[in-house]
Design a protein around this motif. Sequence first.
Motif, PDB file in Angstrom:
ATOM      1  N   ARG A  37       0.710  -1.034   0.008  1.00  0.00           N
ATOM      2  CA  ARG A  37       0.067   0.012  -0.090  1.00  0.00           C
ATOM      3  C   ARG A  37       0.862   1.324  -0.070  1.00  0.00           C
ATOM      4  NH1 ARG A  37      -4.930   2.205   1.249  1.00  0.00           N
ATOM      5  NH2 ARG A  37      -4.967   3.864   2.923  1.00  0.00           N
ATOM      6  N   ASN A  50      -2.343  12.770 -11.965  1.00  0.00           N
ATOM      7  CA  ASN A  50      -2.760  11.349 -11.616  1.00  0.00           C
ATOM      8  C   ASN A  50      -1.556  10.271 -11.762  1.00  0.00           C
ATOM      9  OD1 ASN A  50      -5.371  11.660 -11.515  1.00  0.00           O
ATOM     10  ND2 ASN A  50      -5.731  11.811 -13.727  1.00  0.00           N
ATOM     11  N   ILE A  90      -5.810   7.121 -10.832  1.00  0.00           N
ATOM     12  CA  ILE A  90      -5.846   7.482  -9.451  1.00  0.00           C
ATOM     13  C   ILE A  90      -4.969   8.800  -9.128  1.00  0.00           C
ATOM     14  CG2 ILE A  90      -3.816   5.915  -8.950  1.00  0.00           C
ATOM     15  CD1 ILE A  90      -5.049   5.583  -6.093  1.00  0.00           C
ATOM     16  N   GLN A  94      -3.947  10.124  -3.054  1.00  0.00           N
ATOM     17  CA  GLN A  94      -4.782   9.043  -2.903  1.00  0.00           C
ATOM     18  C   GLN A  94      -3.873   7.848  -2.505  1.00  0.00           C
ATOM     19  OE1 GLN A  94      -7.399   8.927  -6.307  1.00  0.00           O
ATOM     20  NE2 GLN A  94      -8.958   9.559  -5.021  1.00  0.00           N
ATOM     21  N   TYR A  95      -4.577   6.821  -2.152  1.00  0.00           N
ATOM     22  CA  TYR A  95      -3.680   5.756  -1.673  1.00  0.00           C
ATOM     23  C   TYR A  95      -4.285   4.590  -2.626  1.00  0.00           C
ATOM     24  CZ  TYR A  95      -1.858   7.771   2.664  1.00  0.00           C
ATOM     25  OH  TYR A  95      -1.172   8.565   3.488  1.00  0.00           O
ATOM     26  N   LEU A  96      -3.160   3.576  -2.785  1.00  0.00           N
ATOM     27  CA  LEU A  96      -3.642   2.254  -3.661  1.00  0.00           C
ATOM     28  C   LEU A  96      -2.853   1.102  -2.903  1.00  0.00           C
ATOM     29  CD1 LEU A  96      -0.951   1.083  -5.265  1.00  0.00           C
ATOM     30  CD2 LEU A  96      -1.341   2.808  -6.761  1.00  0.00           C
ATOM     31  N   TYR A 117      -5.931  -1.512  -6.396  1.00  0.00           N
ATOM     32  CA  TYR A 117      -7.232  -1.163  -6.100  1.00  0.00           C
ATOM     33  C   TYR A 117      -6.999   0.326  -5.368  1.00  0.00           C
ATOM     34  CZ  TYR A 117      -9.444  -5.810  -6.658  1.00  0.00           C
ATOM     35  OH  TYR A 117      -9.678  -6.950  -7.319  1.00  0.00           O
ATOM     36  N   ASP A 118      -8.084   1.200  -5.525  1.00  0.00           N
ATOM     37  CA  ASP A 118      -8.066   2.450  -4.685  1.00  0.00           C
ATOM     38  C   ASP A 118      -8.623   2.027  -3.305  1.00  0.00           C
ATOM     39  OD1 ASP A 118     -10.880   2.709  -5.351  1.00  0.00           O
ATOM     40  OD2 ASP A 118     -10.435   4.297  -6.511  1.00  0.00           O
ATOM     41  N   ASP A 119      -8.886   3.190  -2.446  1.00  0.00           N
ATOM     42  CA  ASP A 119      -9.519   2.911  -1.126  1.00  0.00           C
ATOM     43  C   ASP A 119     -10.966   2.542  -1.293  1.00  0.00           C
ATOM     44  OD1 ASP A 119      -7.320   2.658   0.518  1.00  0.00           O
ATOM     45  OD2 ASP A 119      -7.201   4.749   0.926  1.00  0.00           O
ATOM     46  N   LEU A 124      -8.122  -0.559 -10.304  1.00  0.00           N
ATOM     47  CA  LEU A 124      -7.325   0.443 -11.132  1.00  0.00           C
ATOM     48  C   LEU A 124      -6.611  -0.225 -12.177  1.00  0.00           C
ATOM     49  CD1 LEU A 124      -5.952   2.514  -8.264  1.00  0.00           C
ATOM     50  CD2 LEU A 124      -8.003   3.124  -9.468  1.00  0.00           C
TER      51      LEU A 124
END
Length: 141
Positions: A37, A50, A90, A94-96, A117-119, A124
């Motif tokens: 993460r 992005n 993303i 933001q976090y992935l 995935y994003d949160d 993604l």
Amino acid sequence: MNFEALIGQTISQAPSATANWLGFTLEHIEKGAASIRLEIREEMTNPYKNLHGGMMACIIDECIGWAVLSLESEQNYTTLNLNVDFLYAIAKGQYLTAHSKVIRAGKKIINVSCEVYDDAHQLLATASSNLVQTSMKFKTS
């Protein structure tokens, strides 16, 4: 390597300088699987702020590498190919989370899949990779 001790830690002493620069947290690791993460930082972005596609591929490749490391093979492997499908963007800040899983570990080739995935649990990117056994050894500075 004691992988369990690294769970929940921000990776800073990995064999890969790229992994150290990414500064991801190892969320999960078990034999043949890993999850990482990280926050999208400014220097990882494209002109639209992005995540740059090349950075997504880099993150995926690192996550796949940790799944392969978890096999604790005496052999070393390097990426033979990496196929990425970019599905959604993303943004910076933001976090992935990336999840990789070894599909098949053969005598010379290891096949691994990865999903990012994003949160909000939006998919993604997906990827698959083949890694080939090599005689190369890790170099320390």
